[in-house]
Motif scaffolding. Structure first.
Motif, PDB file in Angstrom:
ATOM      1  N   TRP A  37       0.833  -1.210   0.000  1.00 16.56           N
ATOM      2  CA  TRP A  37       0.000   0.000   0.000  1.00 16.56           C
ATOM      3  C   TRP A  37       0.866   1.259   0.000  1.00 16.56           C
ATOM      4  O   TRP A  37       0.633   2.193  -0.793  1.00 16.56           O
ATOM      5  CB  TRP A  37      -0.901  -0.040   1.224  1.00 16.56           C
ATOM      6  N   LEU A  38       1.855   1.296   0.883  1.00 18.02           N
ATOM      7  CA  LEU A  38       2.755   2.445   0.934  1.00 18.02           C
ATOM      8  C   LEU A  38       3.492   2.632  -0.381  1.00 18.02           C
ATOM      9  O   LEU A  38       3.536   3.735  -0.944  1.00 18.02           O
ATOM     10  CB  LEU A  38       3.780   2.263   2.059  1.00 18.02           C
ATOM     11  N   ARG A  39       4.096   1.544  -0.876  1.00 18.86           N
ATOM     12  CA  ARG A  39       4.903   1.633  -2.083  1.00 18.86           C
ATOM     13  C   ARG A  39       4.047   2.051  -3.287  1.00 18.86           C
ATOM     14  O   ARG A  39       4.482   2.842  -4.127  1.00 18.86           O
ATOM     15  CB  ARG A  39       5.580   0.284  -2.340  1.00 18.86           C
ATOM     16  N   TYR A  40       2.842   1.503  -3.360  1.00 15.62           N
ATOM     17  CA  TYR A  40       1.960   1.857  -4.476  1.00 15.62           C
ATOM     18  C   TYR A  40       1.700   3.363  -4.508  1.00 15.62           C
ATOM     19  O   TYR A  40       1.837   4.013  -5.547  1.00 15.62           O
ATOM     20  CB  TYR A  40       0.638   1.093  -4.369  1.00 15.62           C
ATOM     21  N   HIS A  41       1.320   3.941  -3.370  1.00 15.16           N
ATOM     22  CA  HIS A  41       0.972   5.359  -3.376  1.00 15.16           C
ATOM     23  C   HIS A  41       2.196   6.257  -3.509  1.00 15.16           C
ATOM     24  O   HIS A  41       2.102   7.358  -4.071  1.00 15.16           O
ATOM     25  CB  HIS A  41       0.140   5.705  -2.141  1.00 15.16           C
ATOM     26  N   LEU A 152     -12.772 -11.006  -5.274  1.00 14.59           N
ATOM     27  CA  LEU A 152     -11.571 -11.782  -4.966  1.00 14.59           C
ATOM     28  C   LEU A 152     -11.448 -13.040  -5.814  1.00 14.59           C
ATOM     29  O   LEU A 152     -12.456 -13.653  -6.162  1.00 14.59           O
ATOM     30  CB  LEU A 152     -11.570 -12.169  -3.485  1.00 14.59           C
ATOM     31  N   PRO A 153     -10.217 -13.450  -6.110  1.00 12.85           N
ATOM     32  CA  PRO A 153     -10.058 -14.713  -6.837  1.00 12.85           C
ATOM     33  C   PRO A 153     -10.288 -15.948  -5.980  1.00 12.85           C
ATOM     34  O   PRO A 153     -10.593 -17.015  -6.513  1.00 12.85           O
ATOM     35  CB  PRO A 153      -8.610 -14.649  -7.337  1.00 12.85           C
ATOM     36  N   ALA A 154     -10.137 -15.834  -4.642  1.00 12.12           N
ATOM     37  CA  ALA A 154     -10.277 -17.001  -3.758  1.00 12.12           C
ATOM     38  C   ALA A 154     -10.439 -16.513  -2.324  1.00 12.12           C
ATOM     39  O   ALA A 154     -10.013 -15.403  -1.982  1.00 12.12           O
ATOM     40  CB  ALA A 154      -9.066 -17.916  -3.864  1.00 12.12           C
ATOM     41  N   PRO A 155     -11.035 -17.340  -1.437  1.00  8.50           N
ATOM     42  CA  PRO A 155     -11.210 -16.920  -0.045  1.00  8.50           C
ATOM     43  C   PRO A 155      -9.907 -16.726   0.725  1.00  8.50           C
ATOM     44  O   PRO A 155      -9.892 -16.020   1.733  1.00  8.50           O
ATOM     45  CB  PRO A 155     -12.031 -18.072   0.572  1.00  8.50           C
ATOM     46  N   PHE A 161      -4.082  -6.693  -3.404  1.00  6.49           N
ATOM     47  CA  PHE A 161      -3.625  -5.572  -4.218  1.00  6.49           C
ATOM     48  C   PHE A 161      -2.965  -6.061  -5.515  1.00  6.49           C
ATOM     49  O   PHE A 161      -3.035  -5.399  -6.544  1.00  6.49           O
ATOM     50  CB  PHE A 161      -2.623  -4.722  -3.440  1.00  6.49           C
ATOM     51  N   ALA A 162      -2.327  -7.216  -5.456  1.00  5.14           N
ATOM     52  CA  ALA A 162      -1.659  -7.776  -6.637  1.00  5.14           C
ATOM     53  C   ALA A 162      -2.555  -8.743  -7.410  1.00  5.14           C
ATOM     54  O   ALA A 162      -2.419  -8.878  -8.626  1.00  5.14           O
ATOM     55  CB  ALA A 162      -0.376  -8.491  -6.225  1.00  5.14           C
ATOM     56  N   GLU A 226     -12.240  -4.338   0.503  1.00  8.06           N
ATOM     57  CA  GLU A 226     -12.785  -4.579   1.843  1.00  8.06           C
ATOM     58  C   GLU A 226     -12.787  -6.079   2.165  1.00  8.06           C
ATOM     59  O   GLU A 226     -13.303  -6.881   1.403  1.00  8.06           O
ATOM     60  CB  GLU A 226     -14.211  -4.011   1.920  1.00  8.06           C
ATOM     61  N   CYS A 227     -12.168  -6.465   3.310  1.00  8.32           N
ATOM     62  CA  CYS A 227     -12.172  -7.855   3.794  1.00  8.32           C
ATOM     63  C   CYS A 227     -11.825  -8.841   2.678  1.00  8.32           C
ATOM     64  O   CYS A 227     -12.619  -9.718   2.341  1.00  8.32           O
ATOM     65  CB  CYS A 227     -13.520  -8.218   4.408  1.00  8.32           C
ATOM     66  N   CYS A 228     -10.646  -8.686   2.140  1.00 10.19           N
ATOM     67  CA  CYS A 228     -10.303  -9.424   0.931  1.00 10.19           C
ATOM     68  C   CYS A 228      -9.685 -10.795   1.189  1.00 10.19           C
ATOM     69  O   CYS A 228      -8.859 -11.267   0.400  1.00 10.19           O
ATOM     70  CB  CYS A 228      -9.399  -8.579   0.060  1.00 10.19           C
TER      71      CYS A 228
END
Length: 311
Positions: A37-41, A152-155, A161-162, A226-228
């Motif tokens: 998150w930090l690096r992205y922004h 999401l792709p899976a639980p 983020f990726a 949210e809740c990913c």
């Protein structure tokens, strides 16, 4: 959303060429993939300062004080002990109010309020965003973005983020909020937060209208994760269930949140293995219903990967 190849220093320099210097203000609690998150922004948006209120996450101190981030992050650490839905907005407002004069004193021009499960994505690159931020002026201190919601792709998704490639974009289908997030123009006199989604100044009304500049989605949009993962959902809503009475739960404005708190309460109340297994199955079915792409979207994605067209 992949980080821009521009890089943090170059992105910040690009912003400066438009007269824009960005800061982020956020209240965080037990975040996932926080360095991403930090690096992205930093790299994708050119953020030059992060003002963080960190709750119940002392483990982040090592990361935030490391050489990579110590000069970019101002963090305050607090111990709360419980998660609450309603009081957190008061703490957010208080944190933003304390940051605004510090950001001004640091020479920053715009303050972005987002959460630790959100990224700002600029599909057309940074120049259109910086151009509109520069043009907003003190007459429009609330520069507002729409939000979309991750599927999401899976639980057990490790780093949403990726990994996420699908988003809900019809607000009536969202699990959570639908009213976006904003940049505040720090030059505006009397700037303050107007709830978690907007800013207002002494001279304008917040939350839309003449005091706002609404950014097109093609310029900037908030990606909300949210809740990913199901484990994160279980931990978050167990904490909310412990601190919210049935009446409190009824007052929460989102159907997904209300149902999640009730299902998490049933998980906590399970007294034997059979009861817990049944409660987990019901909770996971709820999570999958709201958080995974619908089957028809999966079919369409496979067609696109194979190069199929379709009507």
């Amino acid at each position: 959303a992949a980080p821009s190849p521009v890089g943090g220093d170059a992105a910040a320099a690009l912003g400066a060429s438009f007269g824009v210097s960005l800061a982020v203000v956020s209240m965080i609690k037990q975040p996932a993939n926080f360095e991403t998150w930090l690096r992205y922004h930093r790299d994708s948006l050119g953020v030059t300062r992060f003002y963080l209120r960190v709750e119940d996450t002392p483990s982040l101190e090592a990361l935030l004080s490391s050489p990579r981030w110590a000069g970019l992050v101002e963090a305050e650490f607090h111990s709360r002990g419980e998660r609450d839905y309603f009081e957190q907005m008061d703490r957010q407002s208080g944190h933003i109010a304390s940051v605004i004069p510090r950001a001004r004193a640091a020479g920053l021009t715009h303050l972005l309020h987002i959460d630790d499960d959100e990224l700002v994505y600029c599909a057309a690159g940074l120049p259109p965003l910086f151009r509109l931020l520069s043009a907003a002026g003190v007459e429009r201190p609330n520069v507002h973005m729409q939000n979309v919601e991750a599927l999401l792709p899976a639980p057990d998704c490790d780093n949403p983020f990726a990994a996420v490639r699908s988003f809900r974009h019809f607000p009536t289908q969202y699990c959570s909020y639908t009213n976006g997030k904003s940049f505040g123009v720090l030059a505006a006199a009397g700037l303050r937060s107007h709830g978690p989604h907007h800013f207002r100044s002494a001279a304008t009304c917040g939350g839309g209208g003449a005091g706002s500049l609404d950014l097109p989605a093609g310029v900037a949009v908030v990606l909300h994760y949210e809740c990913c993962s199901f484990p994160r959902w279980r931990r978050k809503y167990a904490q909310l269930a412990a601190s919210h009475s049935p009446a409190d739960t009824d007052a929460v404005p989102f159907e997904f949140y209300r149902a999640s708190i009730r299902l998490a309460a049933a998980l906590v109340a399970a007294r034997d293995a059979n009861a817990e297994e049944a409660a987990v199955a019901q909770a996971l079915a709820h999570w999958r219903q709201w958080k995974l792409p619908p089957p028809e979207a999966e079919v369409r994605a496979r067609e696109l990967r194979r190069g199929g067209g379709g009507g």
